[in-house]
Design an enzyme around this catalytic site. Structure first.
Site, PDB file in Angstrom:
ATOM      1  N   ASP A 294       0.869  -1.176   0.000  1.00  0.00           N
ATOM      2  CA  ASP A 294       0.000   0.000   0.000  1.00  0.00           C
ATOM      3  C   ASP A 294       0.913   1.236   0.000  1.00  0.00           C
ATOM      4  O   ASP A 294       2.139   1.125   0.069  1.00  0.00           O
ATOM      5  CB  ASP A 294      -0.966  -0.031   1.192  1.00  0.00           C
ATOM      6  CG  ASP A 294      -2.204   0.813   0.904  1.00  0.00           C
ATOM      7  OD1 ASP A 294      -2.140   1.705   0.028  1.00  0.00           O
ATOM      8  OD2 ASP A 294      -3.235   0.607   1.559  1.00  0.00           O
TER       9      ASP A 294
HETATM   10  C1  BGC Z   1      -4.920   3.285   0.041  1.00  0.00           C
HETATM   11  C2  BGC Z   1      -5.103   2.248  -1.047  1.00  0.00           C
HETATM   12  C3  BGC Z   1      -4.933   2.877  -2.398  1.00  0.00           C
HETATM   13  C4  BGC Z   1      -3.575   3.536  -2.456  1.00  0.00           C
HETATM   14  C5  BGC Z   1      -3.261   4.158  -3.807  1.00  0.00           C
HETATM   15  C6  BGC Z   1      -3.659   4.093  -0.137  1.00  0.00           C
HETATM   16  O1  BGC Z   1      -3.599   5.153   0.732  1.00  0.00           O
HETATM   17  O2  BGC Z   1      -4.912   2.646   1.294  1.00  0.00           O
HETATM   18  O3  BGC Z   1      -6.357   1.646  -0.927  1.00  0.00           O
HETATM   19  O4  BGC Z   1      -5.094   1.930  -3.405  1.00  0.00           O
HETATM   20  O5  BGC Z   1      -3.518   4.540  -1.469  1.00  0.00           O
HETATM   21  O6  BGC Z   1      -4.019   5.266  -4.064  1.00  0.00           O
END
Ligand code: BGC
Length: 754
Positions: A294
């Site tokens: 993530d």
């Molecule tokens: C979120 C994810 C997301 C990623 C990219 C993160 O902060 O937890 O769900 O896909 O950002 O945008």
């Protein structure tokens, strides 16, 4: 010619001679041996830095902490140097084409970039939030919404969506409950597979398909206190029986990637969790796609106290089974030394690169790195009339009728005067909900607009905002009350703003925010018939409203067509059929509150103080999981079980007769729950195991049969095996998780020895 270029030449030859067709079927994929050879020869041709580059993802917006290029020139230089394998948040055919051109024409290895984006519930056509999608209990409609979203985003150069979010959420305070399918493992698994099928289609190489990413692996929704990013400490059994099945369903539907979650489980953060990323995912499930971290979560291993440095974080992550580092820069910066020093083996590195390249192949990027995108195609694909119609259809299916005392709803279209009141009545921004992507909120149909275009020409529609969503100003309430007084009926649209749920959108109170409850009470005091329309990402605690307001519609965040869909239901053009994918508690003090809880040794008994309950509130929810009314009524009778003695490889076939006992045609979601009476470990009081929707004209009856393979009754036994244990089971078929007709069946087989 260098060895690397020779490798690439060989690859081109292989591709010419054996054109590759990356077929994705809903079942698991087996590797085409020619792809395997092509990948091996690419890997053999890459420098260490280029290999690592395949595992590096940065965001398209430059100068974003914590790492990554600070300028566009720096970004392009990194692409030319083969040090970036993927970018997220680059949108638009022109932008993606240009960066792809640099990768495939100006870098030495010429490996195409992979463009990822959060296409969560739509691209330009915004569909209802995923929680609302789950409230439809209609996997086909949900799959269709994902298909449309995929085609739109793919036409803008996106290859990969960070969706579906398949986290089970048993705590409604957690903001990301809005992004998933709610609290139930079975419904969540059905929806996970539907969304993967929708995004990926039957062929990932089709330029209208997006590669899916089931996230956040794992148990992110079990954050303590419902606070986002917080610690998780659950048993291996709960992990496997409750939180993992939707991921497994996504993998079995062919999901190309998984995203590791921010949280730890019992002291081990997911980004460094070998048990999750390798033992379960690869060894047990045979997943052959790749895992992405993530946002900065590899770097955050330092904050967790799981790594003392970026180097240690990178080493622990890749050794656990992490393949791609989203924006932390830890892989880019540290893997070269770690591999040179032998702290990370070349085979570990090569395996991660292989997984990433495999998915680039399956997407067809080596055949056409641009996947035919163009501004023209983009214009033709987005916001088509049929996509908007699908968005409206999914939106009205998602609406749950919570209460309709005295049949206040549906309203007549020719009422003399209707007051549309509340901070969300004419609001264009919030109905799209969190993670709405690059949508244009000018396209949102507000409730006020939906009502105005539905009523008869002679009907007067008054509007008053009343108060803001989250402010303290009550000055507008008097004008709202005066509008209500003039009207024959009031539509009161209240709830949350879109940023009050979603990521980092956890709330400690789930009451209507700001002064909205004052507004509701003041409007109610006029004595006019009031319909409360809720827009929200969290389930809300509305105990006062539920006992005073005659009609309540739960509409979540419905996307671009929110106002039209709500008007369809309010005026009876559509008979509501949505059912809750989450339990609605009476107050946050009851949380965690979910339907498939354990019985305890002392189940609640009001006549006995020494049982499991609160002194100040019933243990039951305000509205149970699976609940939802209709403008008609349904009777359930004649539960029948085809064969009540089953073996572990048989299928339970249970049926009921459902009768439309009211005056309107409607659709009912018939739900089947099972209770395993006794096991080697305790079992939930009920578990959803099947459902079917039946459409019935007034007075009509239909026999509805639901089939449940006995194998789906398996759970993690005392000795940690995934097995069905013989014994007696109760089965319930009904309109929700708290009601239904009851029968029993037995499963025979060897009894476990304990
Ligand atoms: C979120 C994810 C997301 C990623 C990219 C993160 O902060 O937890 O769900 O896909 O950002 O945008």
């Amino acid at each position: 010619m260098t060895a690397q270029l020779r490798g690439f030449g060989l690859l081109c030859f292989l591709l010419l001679v054996f054109p590759l067709r990356a077929q994705v079927t809903p079942a698991r994929l087996s590797e085409d041996p020619r792809t395997g050879h092509a990948i091996d020869s690419i890997i053999a041709s890459l420098t260490l830095e280029e290999k690592i580059g395949q595992l590096v993802q940065f965001t398209g917006e430059v100068n974003t902490p914590p790492a990554g290029p600070r300028t566009q020139d720096e970004q392009r230089a990194l692409i030319r140097a083969g040090k970036i394998g993927s970018l997220l948040n680059v949108v638009g055919s022109a932008q993606t084409r240009e960066l792809q051109r640099i990768a495939v024409e100006e870098s030495r290895a010429k490996i195409p970039l992979l463009f990822g984006l959060d296409v969560i519930h739509g691209f330009r056509t915004t569909f209802p939030i995923p929680l609302a999608g789950a409230a439809t209990w209609d996997p086909d409609a949900v799959e269709m919404s994902a298909r449309i979203s995929a085609a739109e985003a793919a036409s803008a150069g996106v290859h990969w969506t960070f969706a579906p979010m398949v986290d089970i959420a048993r705590d409604p305070r957690w903001g990301r409950i809005a992004e998933g399918s709610g609290e139930d493992t079975f419904l969540g698994s059905v929806m996970a597979a539907a969304r993967v099928r929708g995004f990926q289609g039957t062929d990932l190489a089709n330029p209208s398909s997006l590669m899916a990413c089931a996230k956040h692996y794992a148990a992110y929704g079990a954050a303590e206190g419902g606070r986002d990013y917080n610690t998780v400490d659950i048993s291996e059994r709960t992990l496997r029986d409750v939180y993992l099945p939707p991921f497994r369903a996504a993998v079995e539907a062919g999901a190309g990637t998984l995203m590791a979650s921010f949280n730890e489980i019992g002291g081990v953060p997911s980004n460094g969790n070998r048990h999750l990323l390798t033992e379960i995912l690869r060894d047990e499930w045979k997943f052959d796609g790749f895992v992405v971290s993530d946002w900065n979560s590899v770097g955050e291993l330092i904050n967790h106290g799981f790594a003392a440095s970026g180097a240690e974080a990178a080493g622990r992550a890749i050794s656990a089974g992490m393949d791609m580092d989203m924006i932390s820069g830890c892989f880019l910066e540290n893997l070269p030394t770690l591999v040179r020093d032998g702290r990370v083996s070349t085979s570990t590195l090569d395996e991660a690169v292989r997984r990433v390249l495999r998915m680039k192949f399956r997407l067809g990027l080596f055949k056409d790195p641009y996947r035919s995108v163009s501004p023209d195609l983009e214009k033709k694909t987005v916001l088509t009339a049929s996509s908007l119609e699908s968005a409206r259809d999914l939106a009205r299916k998602a609406i749950v009728l919570l209460k309709n005392e005295g049949s206040v709803l549906p309203l007549r279209k020719d009422l003399r005067c209707i007051a549309v009141i509340g901070p969300l009545a004419s609001n264009r921004r919030d109905p799209v909900g969190p993670w709405a992507g690059p949508t244009d909120t000018n396209n949102v149909v507000t409730v006020l607009e939906g009502v105005r275009s539905a009523v008869s020409p002679g009907t007067k529609v008054l509007f008053a905002g009343g108060c803001t969503i989250n402010g303290t100003d009550t000055n507008g309430i008097a004008a709202a009350v005066s509008s209500a007084r003039q009207a024959d009926a009031v539509l009161l649209i209240t709830g949350e703003s879109e940023e009050m749920s979603g990521e980092a959108g956890s709330r400690a109170s789930l009451d209507l925010p700001g002064r909205q409850e004052d507004l509701v009470r003041a409007v109610h005091a006029t004595g006019k018939p009031v319909v409360l329309i809720l827009m929200n990402g969290h389930p809300l605690t509305i105990a006062w409203e539920a006992s005073h307001i005659p009609a309540i519609l739960e509409t979540w965040f419905l996307g671009l067509k929110a106002g039209s869909a709500i008007a369809d239901v309010v005026f009876g053009d559509y008979n509501p059929s949505g059912k809750l994918p989450v339990t609605i508690p009476r107050t946050v003090g009851q949380i965690p509150l979910y339907y498939n809880h354990k019985n305890t040794g002392r189940p609640p008994d009001t006549a006995d103080r020494f049982t499991s309950k609160y002194m100040d509130l019933p243990s039951t929810p305000l509205y149970p999981f699976g609940y939802g009314l209709s403008y008609t009524t349904y009777g359930y009778s004649g539960l029948a079980i085809r064969s009540a003695r089953l073996g572990t490889t048989d299928t339970l076939q249970a049926s009921v007769v459902v009768t439309n006992t009211g005056k309107r045609a409607g659709s009912e979601v018939v739900q089947l729950y099972v209770r395993d009476e006794a096991g080697s470990v305790t079992r939930p009081v009920r578990e959803l195991k099947g459902f079917r929707t039946v459409r019935l004209d007034p007075g009509a009856a239909a026999s509805v049969t639901i089939s449940v393979p006995v194998s789906s009754l398996a759970f993690t036994t005392l000795d940690m095996k995934h097995e069905v244990e013989p014994g007696t089971f109760r089965v319930f078929i009904g309109p929700d998780s708290a009601h239904g007709l009851e029968g029993t069946f037995t499963v025979s087989g060897a009894a476990p020895q304990h």
